[in-house]
Design a protein around this motif. Structure first.
Motif, PDB file in Angstrom:
ATOM      1  N   PRO A  82       0.823  -1.213   0.000  1.00  0.00           N
ATOM      2  CA  PRO A  82       0.000   0.000   0.000  1.00  0.00           C
ATOM      3  C   PRO A  82       0.861   1.269   0.000  1.00  0.00           C
ATOM      4  O   PRO A  82       0.583   2.211   0.738  1.00  0.00           O
ATOM      5  N   ASP A  83       1.902   1.302  -0.818  1.00  0.00           N
ATOM      6  CA  ASP A  83       2.875   2.386  -0.771  1.00  0.00           C
ATOM      7  C   ASP A  83       2.405   3.625  -1.535  1.00  0.00           C
ATOM      8  O   ASP A  83       1.596   3.531  -2.468  1.00  0.00           O
ATOM      9  N   LEU A  84       2.963   4.774  -1.135  1.00  0.00           N
ATOM     10  CA  LEU A  84       2.741   6.027  -1.849  1.00  0.00           C
ATOM     11  C   LEU A  84       3.733   6.114  -3.008  1.00  0.00           C
ATOM     12  O   LEU A  84       4.862   5.644  -2.906  1.00  0.00           O
ATOM     13  N   ILE A  85       3.312   6.741  -4.097  1.00  0.00           N
ATOM     14  CA  ILE A  85       4.170   6.910  -5.260  1.00  0.00           C
ATOM     15  C   ILE A  85       4.822   8.292  -5.207  1.00  0.00           C
ATOM     16  O   ILE A  85       4.153   9.315  -5.314  1.00  0.00           O
ATOM     17  N   ILE A  86       6.135   8.295  -5.007  1.00  0.00           N
ATOM     18  CA  ILE A  86       6.968   9.502  -4.968  1.00  0.00           C
ATOM     19  C   ILE A  86       6.323  10.643  -4.163  1.00  0.00           C
ATOM     20  O   ILE A  86       6.065  11.731  -4.707  1.00  0.00           O
ATOM     21  N   PRO A  87       6.087  10.444  -2.878  1.00  0.00           N
ATOM     22  CA  PRO A  87       5.522  11.536  -2.070  1.00  0.00           C
ATOM     23  C   PRO A  87       6.452  12.741  -1.956  1.00  0.00           C
ATOM     24  O   PRO A  87       5.983  13.861  -1.725  1.00  0.00           O
ATOM     25  N   GLN A 128       3.836  12.999  10.131  1.00  0.00           N
ATOM     26  CA  GLN A 128       4.668  11.920  10.659  1.00  0.00           C
ATOM     27  C   GLN A 128       4.532  10.659   9.805  1.00  0.00           C
ATOM     28  O   GLN A 128       5.521   9.966   9.542  1.00  0.00           O
ATOM     29  N   ALA A 129       3.311  10.372   9.350  1.00  0.00           N
ATOM     30  CA  ALA A 129       3.095   9.203   8.497  1.00  0.00           C
ATOM     31  C   ALA A 129       3.828   9.351   7.162  1.00  0.00           C
ATOM     32  O   ALA A 129       4.413   8.400   6.641  1.00  0.00           O
ATOM     33  N   VAL A 130       3.807  10.566   6.607  1.00  0.00           N
ATOM     34  CA  VAL A 130       4.511  10.807   5.338  1.00  0.00           C
ATOM     35  C   VAL A 130       6.014  10.693   5.545  1.00  0.00           C
ATOM     36  O   VAL A 130       6.728  10.123   4.705  1.00  0.00           O
ATOM     37  N   ILE A 131       6.516  11.208   6.667  1.00  0.00           N
ATOM     38  CA  ILE A 131       7.948  11.065   6.973  1.00  0.00           C
ATOM     39  C   ILE A 131       8.323   9.592   7.057  1.00  0.00           C
ATOM     40  O   ILE A 131       9.372   9.167   6.562  1.00  0.00           O
ATOM     41  N   GLY A 132       7.449   8.782   7.665  1.00  0.00           N
ATOM     42  CA  GLY A 132       7.712   7.344   7.737  1.00  0.00           C
ATOM     43  C   GLY A 132       7.779   6.704   6.362  1.00  0.00           C
ATOM     44  O   GLY A 132       8.651   5.873   6.094  1.00  0.00           O
ATOM     45  N   SER A 133       6.873   7.108   5.477  1.00  0.00           N
ATOM     46  CA  SER A 133       6.893   6.584   4.110  1.00  0.00           C
ATOM     47  C   SER A 133       8.157   7.011   3.370  1.00  0.00           C
ATOM     48  O   SER A 133       8.795   6.203   2.682  1.00  0.00           O
TER      49      SER A 133
END
Length: 236
Positions: A82-87, A128-133
């Motif tokens: 469930p990854d983000l694409i190039i955040p 924080q969630a985006v930093i983790g990703s």
């Protein structure tokens, strides 16, 4: 309507990035988002383009390619649910450094980039969630750089086969997920070098049958290619 997807589908409200958000923030982001079924071969965005959405893989996968001015193209990374694409590009508003292409029927969640940026700036939990990703993706890239710079091509191919068999849950074989020319570019070698590496590894306990690699002797293969958890591991 999208054809049936073989890979399990992640429900949007169960995505890790939404896990600790307040119901109001999560529902607000999802209200502005669209689920989109994508056919194989679709180009999601071009290298150098400006982000218009934060894309999140719900099912299937997305391949990220880099190209030179001489039009040489290599596969850099494969993003899976469930990854983000190039955040990093979305959060900063910077141009994409890679092209995104879909190699199989997939489903994506699309959140408008401006809405996502505003939410990250306003909500520390989402930030924080985006930093983790981003941290996870950075560590994945460091592992890839170490693999390219510290190993010979035969070692790269052998470790790729072992890691693939582990991910697929089949210790006696590994099914190649896409064409050998793409795997070769991901490993930083030519298609011919990939074939030569496979031939050399036959003496170390593998047998090539089309797109399936049979692992006859995992111990001997490991001794030959020397897998390393600080290169081949997964941070989850």
């Amino acid at each position: 309507m999208l054809d049936q997807i073989e890979n399990p589908v992640t429900e949007p409200d169960q995505l890790p990035i939404f896990r600790n958000l307040s119901p109001a923030m999560r529902d607000g982001l999802l209200a502005d988002a669209v689920q989109h079924g994508v056919a194989r071969g679709t180009v999601l965005f071009e290298q150098g383009g400006a982000p218009t959405f934060q894309l999140i893989v719900l099912a299937g996968s997305v391949q990220l390619f880099g190209a030179s001015s001489a039009r040489r193209e290599v596969l850099i990374e494969v993003v899976r649910a469930p990854d983000l694409i190039i955040p990093a590009a979305v959060v900063t508003g910077a141009p994409y450094l890679m092209q995104a292409r879909v190699p199989e029927r997939s489903r994506l969640l699309m959140i408008p980039a401006a809405r996502f940026r505003d939410a990250v700036a306003a909500d520390p939990t989402l930030a924080q969630a985006v930093i983790g990703s981003l941290a996870h993706q950075f560590r994945r890239m460091v592992r890839q750089v170490k693999n390219l710079k510290l190993r010979a091509s035969t070692e790269r191919v052998g470790c790729y086969i072992l890691a693939l068999s582990q991910r697929q849950g089949t210790p006696d074989r590994a099914k190649l997920p896409y064409g050998k020319h793409l795997i070769a570019s991901e490993l930083g070698i030519t298609r011919e070098s990939f074939s030569r590496a496979l031939a050399a590894l036959e003496a170390a306990g593998i047998e090539v049958r089309g797109d399936t690699i049979l692992i006859r002797d995992a111990v001997r293969l490991s001794e030959k290619c020397r897998p390393d958890p600080l290169i081949d591991g997964d941070d989850g």
